[in-house]
Design an enzyme around this catalytic site. Sequence first.
Site, PDB file in Angstrom:
ATOM      1  N   TYR B 166      34.008  42.468  37.829  1.00  0.00           N
ATOM      2  CA  TYR B 166      33.647  42.372  38.907  1.00  0.00           C
ATOM      3  C   TYR B 166      33.059  40.424  39.989  1.00  0.00           C
ATOM      4  CZ  TYR B 166      29.850  45.040  41.500  1.00  0.00           C
ATOM      5  OH  TYR B 166      29.161  45.574  42.587  1.00  0.00           O
ATOM      6  N   GLU B 173      36.949  38.716  46.972  1.00  0.00           N
ATOM      7  CA  GLU B 173      37.418  39.186  48.336  1.00  0.00           C
ATOM      8  C   GLU B 173      36.185  38.237  48.301  1.00  0.00           C
ATOM      9  OE1 GLU B 173      35.105  43.615  47.658  1.00  0.00           O
ATOM     10  OE2 GLU B 173      36.534  43.778  45.669  1.00  0.00           O
TER      11      GLU B 173
END
Lengths: 304, 244
Positions: B166, B173
């Site tokens: 995660y 990103e």
Amino acid sequence: TARKAVVFFEVEILDAKTKDKLCFLDKVGKILPSFSLYWYPARQSIRLDPKGKSLKDEDVLQHLPVGTTATFYFRDLGAQISWVTVFLTEYAGPLLIYLMFYFRVPFIYAPKYDFTTSKHWVVHLACMCHSFHYVKRLLETLFVHRFSHGTMPLRNIFKNCTYYWGFAAWMAYYINHPLYTPPTYGEQQIRLALTVFLFCQIGNFSIHIALRNLRPPGSKTRKIPYPTKNPFTWIFLLVSCPNYTYELGSWLGFTLMTQCLPVAAFTLVGFIQMTVWAKGKHRSYLKEFRDYPTLRSPILPFIL
Amino acid sequence: MSAPAMGTSKTAHTDSSHKKKKGPGTLATAYLVIYNVVMTAGWLVIAVGLVRAYLARGSYHGLYYSIEKPLKYFQTGALLEILHCAVGIVPSSVVLTGFQVMSRVFLTWAVTHSVREVQSEDSVLLFVVAWTVTEIIRYSFYTFSLLNHLPYLIKWARYTFFFVLYPMGVAGELLTIYAALPYVQKTGLYSITLPNNYNFSFDYHTFLILVMISYIPLFPQLYFHMIRQRKKVLGHVEEYSKVE
């Protein structure tokens, strides 16, 4: 002389979630006194069943389905705020915010535009219409509306104000922008838009007055609204919540007048919300009144 | 965000020790099994593509191009999951699923595809790897759950790998969006300026910055939600290890 028998109740109040006994009252007469200073009455929800609906202020102990020992369940509704306060705050915001953009207060647009006015007359017209709309709403809140509930949860004021104030700022920024472009079809378009806007403002006000007159002061009775002598109320023949219909019309008028996408977005979001409310109101009318007129739709005649 | 590993761990996917709640019908179950198998296969294709390209080139730079097409197909295909929730054959929230899928689709198309210059960035590999591993585990988890034969290993992997995947995905990103900023500003990509007939403007550069800022409140919430889910689903394992 015969003596009227007086029935006294014993009342216990339990927490709806934990079932802890919060208080016990013996020798309660007709009315259940409010039993706590911390949880002021507006945030107390008293019900017969832990998951059931709240009892109303007007409910009388003797007429409830309880034995001589009545058990009630208490739920804290959270901090409450009065509807009037919420309405005043959420409407005063857009009024003032729009004016700040209209007068081009510093730090919004480039410094050379500070305190200048737009050269387009439609911009002045739009400011008048927008301001009129919110002043009308404020006055209606103070003098016209009769509210069913005194209060709503406190967090609503933050949610509602963000919505109204945010959209007002977004709209006002573009309409009052130095690079604003007036409507494509010029005076024709603006005149049509203004007519629609004014028509719907009067309509909306007429409905508010008609609804107010349904309910005597201080009461919370509910009746079916019907058309009155005022032609603007004849729409009740076709629609359950014409106040929302007229409100949609007003904003469509304003969108046409300003030819501004954020205004169209605000109109759309408002329409969706009002449709949800109208459908709910329509449903509760149908549930409550067996003789409710079948020709009526919630918000748009025959359509929605 | 590489978030889809969370939030969808509700009733229809629990193991058989829980009472069976009203789930999808037989036709819907068959469809969902096929869907999840296809998605598992798709992300395996991407995984294999990455490995093969790495071995062929001898470096991990610029691997995006070798898996660009399947990535677009299978990540975009996940939009169907929103439909599954809306129709009711999957018991998750439409809003939550929509948000998760849209954020992935946004990164795939509106950032990586649209701004060519970032495609060769290493940050792209970072989130592609994170997404690939996450999705392979997640879709096989759903497949096995639907068939009521969930190996503990898959369940464990789903609720454990996220600890690393995660943050890895989020880092990839954010770095990718950050890398795209100067090009977006220079070319005015997806931006509308005044004056125009609809009296509206949009600055994609500012929008991207706001998206990056939104990670700050959102990422911890999603991360801690997964941690709480893990305790619930895998909880009993910890108790045994404490007894020792």
